[in-house]
Design a protein around this motif. Sequence first.
Motif, PDB file in Angstrom:
ATOM      1  N   HIS A  26       0.940  -1.217   0.439  1.00 34.22           N
ATOM      2  CA  HIS A  26      -0.399  -0.308  -0.015  1.00 34.22           C
ATOM      3  C   HIS A  26       0.575   1.427  -0.294  1.00 34.22           C
ATOM      4  O   HIS A  26       1.995   1.383   0.385  1.00 34.22           O
ATOM      5  N   GLY A  27       0.750   2.354  -0.545  1.00 28.02           N
ATOM      6  CA  GLY A  27       1.015   3.749  -0.598  1.00 28.02           C
ATOM      7  C   GLY A  27       0.807   4.810   1.479  1.00 28.02           C
ATOM      8  O   GLY A  27       0.253   3.921   1.598  1.00 28.02           O
ATOM      9  N   PHE A  28       1.163   5.668   1.385  1.00 25.70           N
ATOM     10  CA  PHE A  28       1.502   6.361   2.337  1.00 25.70           C
ATOM     11  C   PHE A  28      -0.186   7.537   2.698  1.00 25.70           C
ATOM     12  O   PHE A  28      -0.102   8.221   1.075  1.00 25.70           O
ATOM     13  N   PRO A  29      -0.757   7.775   3.712  1.00 25.84           N
ATOM     14  CA  PRO A  29      -0.349   6.945   4.865  1.00 25.84           C
ATOM     15  C   PRO A  29      -1.521   6.031   4.701  1.00 25.84           C
ATOM     16  O   PRO A  29      -2.714   6.382   5.888  1.00 25.84           O
ATOM     17  N   GLY A  92       2.402  -2.131  -6.171  1.00 27.99           N
ATOM     18  CA  GLY A  92       2.895  -1.289  -5.148  1.00 27.99           C
ATOM     19  C   GLY A  92       2.630   0.035  -5.500  1.00 27.99           C
ATOM     20  O   GLY A  92       2.993  -0.090  -6.937  1.00 27.99           O
ATOM     21  N   LEU A  93       1.872   0.367  -4.834  1.00 34.80           N
ATOM     22  CA  LEU A  93       1.439   1.767  -5.023  1.00 34.80           C
ATOM     23  C   LEU A  93       2.098   3.087  -4.411  1.00 34.80           C
ATOM     24  O   LEU A  93       2.130   2.980  -3.272  1.00 34.80           O
ATOM     25  N   SER A  94       2.692   3.936  -5.119  1.00 33.94           N
ATOM     26  CA  SER A  94       3.099   5.450  -4.843  1.00 33.94           C
ATOM     27  C   SER A  94       4.457   4.699  -3.576  1.00 33.94           C
ATOM     28  O   SER A  94       5.196   4.096  -4.004  1.00 33.94           O
ATOM     29  N   MET A  95       3.730   4.796  -2.308  1.00 38.10           N
ATOM     30  CA  MET A  95       5.427   4.244  -1.288  1.00 38.10           C
ATOM     31  C   MET A  95       5.375   3.173  -1.689  1.00 38.10           C
ATOM     32  O   MET A  95       6.324   2.620  -1.430  1.00 38.10           O
ATOM     33  N   GLY A  96       4.423   2.153  -1.751  1.00 39.93           N
ATOM     34  CA  GLY A  96       4.639   1.160  -2.239  1.00 39.93           C
ATOM     35  C   GLY A  96       5.562   0.571  -3.253  1.00 39.93           C
ATOM     36  O   GLY A  96       6.272  -0.485  -3.205  1.00 39.93           O
ATOM     37  N   GLY A  97       5.523   1.388  -4.370  1.00 39.20           N
ATOM     38  CA  GLY A  97       6.375   1.608  -5.337  1.00 39.20           C
ATOM     39  C   GLY A  97       8.347   1.884  -5.082  1.00 39.20           C
ATOM     40  O   GLY A  97       9.129   0.848  -5.128  1.00 39.20           O
ATOM     41  N   TYR A  98       8.515   2.786  -4.320  1.00 35.17           N
ATOM     42  CA  TYR A  98       9.517   2.939  -3.772  1.00 35.17           C
ATOM     43  C   TYR A  98      10.241   2.081  -2.962  1.00 35.17           C
ATOM     44  O   TYR A  98      11.062   1.285  -2.309  1.00 35.17           O
ATOM     45  N   VAL A  99       8.971   0.998  -1.987  1.00 29.74           N
ATOM     46  CA  VAL A  99       9.482   0.012  -1.737  1.00 29.74           C
ATOM     47  C   VAL A  99      10.091  -1.162  -2.777  1.00 29.74           C
ATOM     48  O   VAL A  99      10.893  -2.103  -1.901  1.00 29.74           O
ATOM     49  N   THR A 131       8.982  19.517   3.520  1.00 26.84           N
ATOM     50  CA  THR A 131       8.145  19.258   4.057  1.00 26.84           C
ATOM     51  C   THR A 131       7.612  17.820   4.582  1.00 26.84           C
ATOM     52  O   THR A 131       7.012  17.900   6.032  1.00 26.84           O
ATOM     53  N   ARG A 132       8.703  16.543   4.749  1.00 29.40           N
ATOM     54  CA  ARG A 132       8.430  15.903   5.186  1.00 29.40           C
ATOM     55  C   ARG A 132       9.008  15.556   6.638  1.00 29.40           C
ATOM     56  O   ARG A 132       7.982  15.119   7.871  1.00 29.40           O
ATOM     57  N   GLY A 133       9.935  16.533   7.069  1.00 26.62           N
ATOM     58  CA  GLY A 133      10.327  16.766   8.337  1.00 26.62           C
ATOM     59  C   GLY A 133       9.176  17.640   9.197  1.00 26.62           C
ATOM     60  O   GLY A 133       9.016  16.810  10.200  1.00 26.62           O
ATOM     61  N   LYS A 154      -6.174  15.276  -2.775  1.00 25.12           N
ATOM     62  CA  LYS A 154      -4.649  15.493  -3.790  1.00 25.12           C
ATOM     63  C   LYS A 154      -4.632  13.881  -3.965  1.00 25.12           C
ATOM     64  O   LYS A 154      -4.478  14.364  -5.034  1.00 25.12           O
ATOM     65  N   LEU A 155      -5.216  13.322  -3.332  1.00 29.08           N
ATOM     66  CA  LEU A 155      -5.319  12.138  -3.855  1.00 29.08           C
ATOM     67  C   LEU A 155      -6.061  11.222  -4.530  1.00 29.08           C
ATOM     68  O   LEU A 155      -5.374  10.391  -5.666  1.00 29.08           O
ATOM     69  N   PHE A 156      -7.070  11.740  -4.779  1.00 30.94           N
ATOM     70  CA  PHE A 156      -8.243  11.835  -5.671  1.00 30.94           C
ATOM     71  C   PHE A 156      -8.133  12.455  -6.877  1.00 30.94           C
ATOM     72  O   PHE A 156      -8.916  13.701  -6.417  1.00 30.94           O
ATOM     73  N   ALA A 189      11.747   8.566   6.214  1.00 29.84           N
ATOM     74  CA  ALA A 189      11.923   7.249   5.734  1.00 29.84           C
ATOM     75  C   ALA A 189      11.928   7.285   4.317  1.00 29.84           C
ATOM     76  O   ALA A 189      12.671   7.789   2.920  1.00 29.84           O
ATOM     77  N   MET A 190      11.046   8.065   3.677  1.00 30.41           N
ATOM     78  CA  MET A 190      10.933   8.853   1.728  1.00 30.41           C
ATOM     79  C   MET A 190      11.404   9.845   1.837  1.00 30.41           C
ATOM     80  O   MET A 190      12.449   9.670   0.993  1.00 30.41           O
ATOM     81  N   ALA A 191      11.651  10.295   2.979  1.00 33.17           N
ATOM     82  CA  ALA A 191      12.670  11.854   2.462  1.00 33.17           C
ATOM     83  C   ALA A 191      14.059  11.028   2.161  1.00 33.17           C
ATOM     84  O   ALA A 191      14.650  11.654   1.529  1.00 33.17           O
ATOM     85  N   ARG A 216      -2.070  13.751  -9.944  1.00 34.47           N
ATOM     86  CA  ARG A 216      -0.670  15.308 -10.313  1.00 34.47           C
ATOM     87  C   ARG A 216       0.757  14.548  -8.772  1.00 34.47           C
ATOM     88  O   ARG A 216       1.390  15.530  -9.148  1.00 34.47           O
ATOM     89  N   LEU A 217       1.006  13.986  -8.129  1.00 30.11           N
ATOM     90  CA  LEU A 217       1.450  13.078  -7.298  1.00 30.11           C
ATOM     91  C   LEU A 217       2.972  12.386  -8.046  1.00 30.11           C
ATOM     92  O   LEU A 217       3.954  13.161  -7.734  1.00 30.11           O
ATOM     93  N   SER A 218       2.114  12.013  -9.421  1.00 28.29           N
ATOM     94  CA  SER A 218       3.361  11.359  -9.920  1.00 28.29           C
ATOM     95  C   SER A 218       2.850  11.284 -11.254  1.00 28.29           C
ATOM     96  O   SER A 218       2.227  10.433 -11.351  1.00 28.29           O
ATOM     97  N   GLY A 242      -6.940   9.631 -10.269  1.00 29.75           N
ATOM     98  CA  GLY A 242      -5.668   9.988 -10.278  1.00 29.75           C
ATOM     99  C   GLY A 242      -4.941   9.282  -9.054  1.00 29.75           C
ATOM    100  O   GLY A 242      -4.978   8.925 -10.631  1.00 29.75           O
ATOM    101  N   HIS A 243      -3.724   9.844  -8.177  1.00 31.46           N
ATOM    102  CA  HIS A 243      -3.240   8.622  -7.827  1.00 31.46           C
ATOM    103  C   HIS A 243      -3.346   7.570  -7.138  1.00 31.46           C
ATOM    104  O   HIS A 243      -2.774   7.218  -7.111  1.00 31.46           O
ATOM    105  N   MET A 244      -4.800   7.150  -6.708  1.00 34.42           N
ATOM    106  CA  MET A 244      -4.755   6.222  -6.217  1.00 34.42           C
ATOM    107  C   MET A 244      -5.664   5.248  -7.287  1.00 34.42           C
ATOM    108  O   MET A 244      -7.350   4.300  -6.849  1.00 34.42           O
TER     109      MET A 244
HETATM  110  C1  MLT Z   1       2.075   7.384  -1.466  1.00 37.62           C
HETATM  111  O1  MLT Z   1       0.752   7.488  -1.675  1.00 37.62           O
HETATM  112  O2  MLT Z   1       2.317   6.109  -1.358  1.00 37.62           O
HETATM  113  C2  MLT Z   1       2.733   9.134  -1.153  1.00 37.62           C
HETATM  114  O3  MLT Z   1       2.157   9.896  -2.090  1.00 37.62           O
HETATM  115  C3  MLT Z   1       3.829   8.921  -0.913  1.00 37.62           C
HETATM  116  C4  MLT Z   1       5.085  10.015  -0.924  1.00 37.62           C
HETATM  117  O4  MLT Z   1       4.553  11.196  -0.610  1.00 37.62           O
HETATM  118  O5  MLT Z   1       5.735  10.464  -2.224  1.00 37.62           O
END
Ligand code: MLT
Length: 267
Positions: A26-29, A92-99, A131-133, A154-156, A189-191, A216-218, A242-244
């Motif tokens: 899954h993605g964040f958060p 994986g979606l978004s953060m799931g992709g980073y993982v 911003t993440r901090g 922002k997600l939808f 961790a993402m930062a 708009r996020l990716s 959108g992002h989801m």
């Molecule tokens: C997510 O959906 O996991 C977030 O948009 C990832 C991020 O904040 O970079």
Amino acid sequence: MPVVRANGIDQHVLVQGEGPAILFVHGFPLDHTMWRWQYGRFTRSHRVIAPDLRGFGKTPPGDAPASMELYADDLAALLDELNIAEPVVLCGLSMGGYVAWQFIRRHGHRLAGLVLCDTRAAADTPEIKETRGQLAEHVLASGTATLAESIPEKLFSEVTREKQPQLLEETKRVILKTPPEGVAAAARAMAARPDMNDLLPAIDVPTLVVVGADDRLSPPAEMRQLAAAIPAAEFVEIDNAGHMTPLEASAKFNLVMQQFLDQVPAR
Ligand code: MLT
């Protein structure tokens, strides 16, 4: 939902169905419930594994400092505990992709295929890191209520916000229940995550790259480039999402994913 002790934490994980395994990240958060329109469909042909990553949903954050590498190791340990030795499709979606990038680096032999939804290979800019901090400090001091109010917008996509407002409400409820420690740890961790663009040409499994046209996020242009850098990747852009994408346009997403799964050879 079963609890599996793996990599030193009690991982809450949905496990359903029989057949080749699909690991949904899954993605964040959020938590595993963002894949709820995928469970039913894919348990007809596959073993669906959808964990709450550490610090999300019902899985506790644990003591180790969070990182994309640690989340990836948690997943590999989870597969071990579930006795899944055969390669899996990781979706994986978004953060799931980073993982997923770290899973490829550290546990690549366990992959039969990849589905990358609405994600990025680039590291954060200095502004996003900052911003993440701030977000981490805010949630630790005040909880996740502000985030739960602000992030669903922002997600939808606009179409989803108008036609499926319940998705925003359900997402808010998930974020309100997410432990602030888990959100803060993941934001930091993402930062800290590295740029992964150099990994893309080395990915040697069939890969599906999916993005919502209104993400708009990716953004689609960036994901198209990402797909072009992966040798065996197919790129699909889905309208009115959108992002989801898997939640917002589940029927179309499931169709595209099913067609992809039909072509993934057993490794
Ligand atoms: C997510 O959906 O996991 C977030 O948009 C990832 C991020 O904040 O970079």
